[in-house]
Design an enzyme around this catalytic site. Structure first.
Site, short mmCIF file in Angstrom:
data_model
loop_
_atom_site.label_atom_id
_atom_site.label_comp_id
_atom_site.label_asym_id
_atom_site.label_seq_id
_atom_site.Cartn_x
_atom_site.Cartn_y
_atom_site.Cartn_z
N ARG A 65 1.00 -1.13 -0.02
CA ARG A 65 0.07 0.01 -0.08
C ARG A 65 0.85 1.26 0.04
NH1 ARG A 65 -4.00 2.75 -0.08
NH2 ARG A 65 -4.63 4.58 1.27
N HIS A 69 0.68 4.11 -2.80
CA HIS A 69 0.63 5.59 -2.42
C HIS A 69 1.62 6.27 -2.90
CE1 HIS A 69 -0.84 8.28 1.07
NE2 HIS A 69 0.26 8.80 0.67
N ASP A 70 2.88 6.07 -2.80
CA ASP A 70 4.20 6.84 -3.09
C ASP A 70 4.05 7.01 -4.72
OD1 ASP A 70 6.51 8.06 -2.94
OD2 ASP A 70 7.52 6.39 -3.40
N GLY A 75 4.77 10.85 -8.33
CA GLY A 75 5.45 9.81 -9.20
C GLY A 75 6.28 8.83 -7.65
N ASP A 77 8.68 8.46 -5.81
CA ASP A 77 9.72 9.33 -5.23
C ASP A 77 9.99 9.21 -3.68
OD1 ASP A 77 7.89 10.98 -4.47
OD2 ASP A 77 8.39 12.85 -5.17
N ASN A 97 -4.35 8.56 6.26
CA ASN A 97 -2.93 8.10 6.80
C ASN A 97 -3.40 6.69 7.78
OD1 ASN A 97 -4.46 9.31 8.85
ND2 ASN A 97 -2.67 10.57 9.69
N HIS A 194 -5.78 -5.92 -3.39
CA HIS A 194 -6.35 -6.10 -2.05
C HIS A 194 -6.71 -7.55 -1.54
CE1 HIS A 194 -8.63 -1.86 -2.81
NE2 HIS A 194 -7.43 -1.82 -2.15
N THR A 249 -8.30 -14.52 2.74
CA THR A 249 -6.87 -15.14 3.21
C THR A 249 -6.01 -13.76 3.12
OG1 THR A 249 -6.67 -15.34 0.83
CG2 THR A 249 -7.17 -17.29 2.22
#
Ligand SMILES: *[C@@H]1O[C@H](CO)[C@@H](O)[C@H](O)[C@H]1NC(C)=O
Ligand SMILES: *[C@@H]1O[C@H](CO)[C@@H](O)[C@H](O)[C@H]1NC(C)=O
Ligand SMILES: *[C@@H]1O[C@H](CO)[C@@H](O)[C@H](O)[C@H]1NC(C)=O
Length: 323
Positions: A65, A69-70, A75, A77, A97, A194, A249
């Protein structure tokens, strides 16, 4: 005619110029980027991730995740890793967050790498590799991660609003992915992430309470599954950390997410949204019936997503602060 030619010429010129600029700004990625400067980079990160997983089974989902998100903000970074400062609230302290944790894993890998090959491996690369390891070590596919990302110096809490949200419908999802150069196949394949992880009640309460003026529950939810979600997430006084696993699972990287989705047992509206269009539903059905097809598509889309250029210029010495 002359005007037309001039227009075409200037258009071509602009495109060529843009191309040159991009080549200049892009940090070209390659799978052998650290072969000479830090040959043990991958083994070092893998061993740190492995160790962390032994103590906390939620680490793989968190790393995957975090990388997603990054890459979706500025981009890939490493902007998601930066701490807030007195003057700036960073991404990690932005509104969604609640699901970001395990930053210490990246710190531990960085420490080990600084001892081995100082000031060489970017935090953005560490995160991309750790996310790959998270998938592989959870029973998912393995692949070569292109490397050579540079770390950025900007991280803003308000940017997290640009992330695709759990209540997004199919057109909102497609638009959000398209803004990052990702298509419908990427959307469906990356949603398969997911298969790992957990969601807090707040991210899916829209489906189980006051769904619409007429119905309290999202009618696409299978009824006993909806009842079980309502049970763990009551409308009032929901326990603080209550929620549900994203599939049955949650620590194994498999294709169960897609099978459950087709049964009305997905958690987010944004998961269910994949079943609302013929072409996305066809992909969901394909991945539900073949783990191999899912893995092939997931790897392809992960490489694409993790190559979104962040335009960073440095290799941070500490992943939480700019140099
Ligand atoms: C970053 O923030 C974390 C948690 O708030 C804190 O423990 C850590 O010391 C900070 N690191 C730096 C380098 O500021
Ligand atoms: C989440 O972000 C908010 C600000 O939007 C901040 O007040 C809160 O401390 C953050 N929570 C965590 C767990 O970092
Ligand atoms: C998705 O939501 C947006 C914003 O609420 C809306 O404009 C759009 O029509 C919706 N699209 C679909 C396919 O439901």
């Amino acid at each position: 005619m002359a005007v037309k030619n001039t227009t075409i010429f200037s258009l071509l010129f602009s495109l060529a110029f843009l191309g040159l600029t991009c080549v200049h700004l892009t940090n070209a990625l390659s799978s052998n980027y650290y072969d000479k400067t830090c040959p043990n980079v991958e083994a070092t990160i893998t061993s740190v991730v492995k160790k962390a997983m032994l103590n906390d089974r939620t680490v793989p989902a968190a790393l995957l995740r975090m990388h997603f998100h990054d890459c979706f903000i500025r981009g890939c970074d490493g902007s998601v890793l930066l701490n807030s400062t007195k003057k700036n609230q960073a991404e990690k302290d932005g509104p969604p967050n609640i699901s970001l944790h395990a930053f210490y894993v990246i710190d531990n890998a960085k420490k080990a790498l600084e001892a081995l090959c100082p000031k060489t491996v970017s935090c953005a690369d560490i995160l991309a590799l750790a996310a790959r390891d998270a998938v592989t070590l959870s029973g998912g596919p393995n692949w070569n991660v292109p490397k050579g990302r540079k770390d950025g110096r900007v991280s803003k809490a308000t940017d997290t609003r640009q992330l695709p949200g759990p209540t997004f419908n199919i057109s909102q999802l497609q638009q959000s992915f398209a803004q990052r150069g990702l298509g419908t196949e990427d959307l469906v394949a990356l949603s398969g992430g997911h298969t790992l992880g957990f969601a807090h009640c707040s991210s899916f309460q829209n489906r189980i309470h006051n769904f619409s003026p007429k119905k309290s529950v999202d009618p696409t939810l299978q009824s006993s599954f909806a009842a079980s979600l309502k049970n763990v997430c009551p409308a009032k006084n929901t326990p603080k950390n209550a929620g549900a696993n994203l599939d049955s699972t949650p620590t194994t990287f498999d294709n169960r997410y897609y099978k459950l989705l087709l049964q009305g047992k997905s958690i987010f509206s944004s998961d269910q949204a994949l079943a609302t269009m013929a072409n996305t539903k066809a992909l969901v059905t394909k991945y539900a019936s073949s783990k191999k097809e899912f893995e092939k598509a997931f790897v392809k889309s992960m490489i694409k997503m993790s190559s979104i250029n962040g335009g960073g210029q440095e290799v941070r010495h500490d992943c939480r602060v700019v140099n």
